[in-house]
Design an enzyme around this catalytic site. Sequence first.
Site, mmCIF file in Angstrom:
data_model
loop_
_atom_site.group_PDB
_atom_site.id
_atom_site.type_symbol
_atom_site.label_atom_id
_atom_site.label_comp_id
_atom_site.label_asym_id
_atom_site.label_seq_id
_atom_site.Cartn_x
_atom_site.Cartn_y
_atom_site.Cartn_z
ATOM 1 N N SER A 262 0.811 -1.237 0.000
ATOM 2 C CA SER A 262 0.000 0.000 0.000
ATOM 3 C C SER A 262 0.834 1.273 0.000
ATOM 4 O O SER A 262 0.438 2.283 0.567
ATOM 5 C CB SER A 262 -0.961 0.051 1.199
ATOM 6 O OG SER A 262 -1.772 -1.072 1.218
ATOM 7 N N GLY B 286 1.595 2.772 -2.737
ATOM 8 C CA GLY B 286 1.188 3.552 -3.905
ATOM 9 C C GLY B 286 2.077 3.299 -5.110
ATOM 10 O O GLY B 286 2.379 4.210 -5.869
ATOM 11 N N CYS C 11 -25.216 -0.024 -12.745
ATOM 12 C CA CYS C 11 -25.340 -1.482 -12.850
ATOM 13 C C CYS C 11 -26.362 -2.008 -11.843
ATOM 14 O O CYS C 11 -27.551 -1.765 -12.029
ATOM 15 C CB CYS C 11 -23.965 -2.145 -12.716
ATOM 16 S SG CYS C 11 -23.906 -3.713 -13.604
ATOM 17 N N MET D 203 -28.735 0.668 -11.025
ATOM 18 C CA MET D 203 -29.773 0.902 -12.041
ATOM 19 C C MET D 203 -30.867 -0.149 -11.897
ATOM 20 O O MET D 203 -32.066 0.153 -11.951
ATOM 21 C CB MET D 203 -29.127 0.840 -13.433
ATOM 22 C CG MET D 203 -30.100 0.806 -14.600
ATOM 23 S SD MET D 203 -30.470 -0.892 -15.122
ATOM 24 C CE MET D 203 -31.077 -0.612 -16.775
ATOM 25 N N HIS E 284 -20.880 0.621 -16.777
ATOM 26 C CA HIS E 284 -20.070 1.290 -15.749
ATOM 27 C C HIS E 284 -19.320 2.474 -16.367
ATOM 28 O O HIS E 284 -18.191 2.305 -16.830
ATOM 29 C CB HIS E 284 -19.040 0.310 -15.172
ATOM 30 C CG HIS E 284 -19.631 -0.794 -14.373
ATOM 31 N ND1 HIS E 284 -19.706 -0.754 -13.001
ATOM 32 C CD2 HIS E 284 -20.180 -1.970 -14.755
ATOM 33 C CE1 HIS E 284 -20.267 -1.871 -12.559
ATOM 34 N NE2 HIS E 284 -20.567 -2.628 -13.607
ATOM 35 N N GLU F 205 -17.885 4.747 -14.906
ATOM 36 C CA GLU F 205 -16.737 5.140 -14.060
ATOM 37 C C GLU F 205 -15.410 4.597 -14.596
ATOM 38 O O GLU F 205 -14.348 5.143 -14.280
ATOM 39 C CB GLU F 205 -16.952 4.685 -12.611
ATOM 40 C CG GLU F 205 -16.866 3.189 -12.335
ATOM 41 C CD GLU F 205 -18.182 2.444 -12.510
ATOM 42 O OE1 GLU F 205 -19.058 2.947 -13.246
ATOM 43 O OE2 GLU F 205 -18.338 1.350 -11.934
HETATM 44 N N1 GLN Z 1 -25.398 -8.350 -10.004
HETATM 45 C C1 GLN Z 1 -25.853 -7.631 -11.133
HETATM 46 C C2 GLN Z 1 -25.719 -8.431 -12.422
HETATM 47 O O1 GLN Z 1 -24.989 -9.372 -12.489
HETATM 48 C C3 GLN Z 1 -25.147 -6.298 -11.254
HETATM 49 C C4 GLN Z 1 -23.664 -6.396 -11.447
HETATM 50 C C5 GLN Z 1 -22.939 -5.118 -11.186
HETATM 51 O O2 GLN Z 1 -23.429 -4.240 -10.473
HETATM 52 N N2 GLN Z 1 -21.731 -4.992 -11.682
HETATM 53 O O3 GLN Z 1 -26.342 -8.116 -13.404
#
Ligand code: GLN
Length: 540
Positions: free
Chosen positions: A15, A17, A382, A385, A518, A520
């Site tokens: 850790s 870095g 994900c 949602m 995702h 992000e």
């Molecule tokens: N568990 C959910 C799926 O498999 C969402 C996965 C996630 O959030 N990366 O669809």
Amino acid sequence: METKYIFVTGGVVSSLGKGIISASIGKLLQARGYKVTIQKFDPYINIDPGTLNPYEHGECYVTADGMETDLDLGHYERFTGIQTTRNNSITTGRIYKTVIDRERRGDYLGKTIQVVPHITDEIKRRMLREEEKDEQLDFVITEVGGTIGDIESAPFMEAIRQLRWQLGRNAVNVHLTYVPYLKAADELKTKPTQHSVKELQSMGIQPDILVLRTERHLDDGMRMKVASFCNVDLECVVQSEDMPSIYEVPVNMQRQGLDAAIMRKIGIPVGETPAMKPWHDFLDKQRNAKREVHIGLVGKYDLQDAYKSIRESLNLAGIYNDVKAKLHFVNSETLTAQNVAEKLDGLAGIVICPGFGTRGIEGKIIAAEYTRTHDIPTFGICLGMQMMVIEFARNVLGYKDANSREMDGQTPHNVIDIMEEQKSITQMGGTMRLGAYECELKEGSKVYGAYFGDERAKVKGEKNTISERHRHRYEFNNQYQEEYEQKGMKCVGINPAASLVEIVEIPEKRWYIGTQFHPEYSSSVLNPHPLFMSFVKACL
Ligand code: GLN
């Protein structure tokens, strides 16, 4: 130019870095116009971190080509803006699997298979990126996970030793260590660094450059002491003090000449120090962002690293919106209808985090209901949602038993269902819907505006396709699409090949958007993600 290889190892403690230092070296060399890649070698046996609990390993980062990788690849991409691939994240498990598969095929013609040379050869092959020879890279930076002296990292060290011998000046070793400050003695101690370098030397590796992690400034005397004990030039001993932000690290390393030291060791002319104007502009923005915006992360992992890329994406979007994003973890396991108002009090917006399994999902649904009915900006990612979709089914469509097939195998209202191609899968590792897929955005939607700018959103016939990374097995059940649309939750992002719903939004709310992908994973320092930008703006 022939490809040069930089090996980044670490000693004393984990850790420190190493990932940030590797990413910083990448950034600095990139700023000099070199073509660079950064790869991570992890000594654990798992084939990839995809099957690891975030408590063990932090976030699982996903590359565009669909590999579940170490979160350090997220740093590499955010710092350099260069996409990594499946071959930038290697584990002991993958190395062994390749060798064992080869052995079973009979490729070794009856030879005894051993750690040296067979495993080390395979490590070397990957370190040299033999499979990607046409990349024409100037620099390959290889970070080795773990700490010097670990039993499991020994074959990697042996591979580095051999490569250094083989490559001569085209290879350098940057070793990261720790210089602790002892309060009672009021002294900084270099002994652990000396020990760590001795350990490295005992494996036949002489470090070229030492990066000393420290909480207090080291004076020249200290650095000189380390240099002479460790056989390293004084200009090659640099210190990495704690910084207010990880994004200050590259310029701090540049100031001390880390990139110049690497180039001198390799024998390439150093030339002028690049100005890195865009990076400095970003740092100025970061330093000037004083106003705060409070954002909640509703999830089940009370661990900084578990939602690393989401945190960084919010931070970056905050900075570009001239605010400091203050992130608050809200544990979805303890969230109830009774305490939700209190727990979300004072938050300008919430992110409902990704995840797997039933633990904490009811809390996510409660949060989604609260923010929907109180019109608080909400970003579901994900699983987040999926929980928005379930909440809407239960409380607006009136299906009280609505759920995801992942959580309830029996419900007649499986608004989130397993994807067709996932039904026959029995193996867990690397079998989800992974990596980048295309998504067509509905014109006029909020997401369309976020991606293509409000002006363009008005223009008909413009390009409307984006590409984002995925990691899931379950998906919006299209049988319900019409009902959702009628009641106000719109399906505004669709995968053109499979008609899968990738984005939902409630247009009448200020910002209530869920993405199956995702976003992000593709936010970077000089290129913050449009959805996070738009979300943070809505929070202000
Ligand atoms: N568990 C959910 C799926 O498999 C969402 C996965 C996630 O959030 N990366 O669809």
